[in-house]
Scaffold this motif. Structure first.
Motif, short mmCIF file in Angstrom:
data_model
loop_
_atom_site.label_atom_id
_atom_site.label_comp_id
_atom_site.label_asym_id
_atom_site.label_seq_id
_atom_site.Cartn_x
_atom_site.Cartn_y
_atom_site.Cartn_z
N ASP A 211 0.83 -1.21 0.00
CA ASP A 211 0.00 0.00 0.00
C ASP A 211 0.86 1.26 0.00
O ASP A 211 1.95 1.29 0.56
CB ASP A 211 -0.92 0.02 1.23
N GLY A 212 0.33 2.31 -0.62
CA GLY A 212 1.04 3.58 -0.64
C GLY A 212 2.29 3.50 -1.50
O GLY A 212 2.32 2.84 -2.54
N ASP A 213 3.35 4.18 -1.07
CA ASP A 213 4.63 4.11 -1.77
C ASP A 213 5.21 2.71 -1.60
O ASP A 213 5.24 2.17 -0.50
CB ASP A 213 5.60 5.15 -1.21
N HIS A 214 5.70 2.16 -2.68
CA HIS A 214 6.13 0.76 -2.66
C HIS A 214 7.59 0.65 -2.21
O HIS A 214 8.47 0.23 -2.96
CB HIS A 214 5.91 0.13 -4.03
N TYR A 215 7.82 1.03 -0.96
CA TYR A 215 9.16 0.96 -0.40
C TYR A 215 9.52 -0.47 -0.04
O TYR A 215 8.67 -1.31 0.26
CB TYR A 215 9.26 1.82 0.87
#
Length: 257
Positions: A211-215
């Motif tokens: 989810d969100g930025d794919h860090y």
């Protein structure tokens, strides 16, 4: 996500001090494109998570690399092994050369801080005794509990204060690596998908935030000569780095004999 090879930088510093006698911050030209790639590829946010996890392992790995390349700061924690010696670190680091935290070699620790274009480290007596051999007591007496200052251009512990260089060591894959997508699970409090990377140096598993930025939230080296596991957190958080008072520091050049 290649094999972790940071020990040389730290041990270079020890060698310099034991004798009492190059950290390139990396190419940040891709910072803005990386952020664009991260934003456009963030189909995993909210209800679109399945769109991201339906991609191939190679696509997921590339998205994670682009996301990490766009970071301005991150906290790196864990332990790796290089040349038979374990390195443990818990370090917040930024692209501006700021860092704050600790590094341990073979169980002996050193504090590290970077600010204003300089890096300082303060090893414990046990660190010097373990790493500097016959010169340990001489160095302990010379340093006298102070922070040892290094310029930003010196090799050694200063390498750990350059986020671009650090991430290049930790998450860059070989050109001929292959990637295999795995399962989604909870990793370090985030829903993450596993991607196994296999190359000439061995095999590692990266866990990419869905989810969100794919860090990348974790890397585990599962085969090869340098096993270990590193976690990433506090993405783009402020690094609590503050230069030590001048009277509590000693310059590396002052230790020449």
């Amino acid at each position: 996500m290649k094999t972790l090879t940071l020990a040389a930088a730290a041990l270079t510093t020890v060698t310099l001090l034991a004798g009492c006698s190059d950290g390139d911050p990396g190419d940040d030209s891709a910072a803005d494109p990386s952020r664009e790639s991260t934003s456009s590829g963030s189909t995993g946010g909210g209800e679109g998570g399945n769109d991201f996890t339906d991609q191939s392992g190679e696509e997921i790995a590339q998205t994670a690399k682009d996301a990490m390349a766009g970071l301005e700061s991150v906290r790196v924690s864990g332990a790796i092994t290089s040349d038979g010696q374990e390195i443990a670190l818990d370090l917040a680091v930024s692209t501006a050369g700021e860092c704050a935290g600790t590094i341990s070699l073979g169980g002996a620790s050193a504090e590290l801080v970077g600010a204003d274009g300089k890096a300082w480290f303060k090893p414990s007596d046990e660190f010097w005794q373990a790493q500097a051999g016959e010169q340990a007591q001489t160095i302990i007496d010379l340093v006298a509990g102070r922070w040892v200052v290094m310029s930003g251009d010196d090799a050694g512990f200063g390498e750990f204060c350059q986020l671009d260089s650090l991430l290049d060591e930790l998450v860059s894959g070989e050109d001929d690596s292959t990637y295999e997508k795995g399962d989604v699970s909870d990793v370090e409090g985030s829903e993450a998908i596993a991607v196994t990377s296999t190359g000439d140096d061995g095999t590692s598993v990266g866990y990419v935030q869905v989810d969100g930025d794919h860090y990348l939230v974790k890397v585990e080296v599962t085969s090869g000569d340098e096993p270990g596991a590193i976690t990433f957190s506090d993405f783009d958080a402020e690094v609590p780095a503050e230069a030590p008072p001048a009277e509590d520091t000693v310059d590396l050049d002052e230790l020449g004999g």
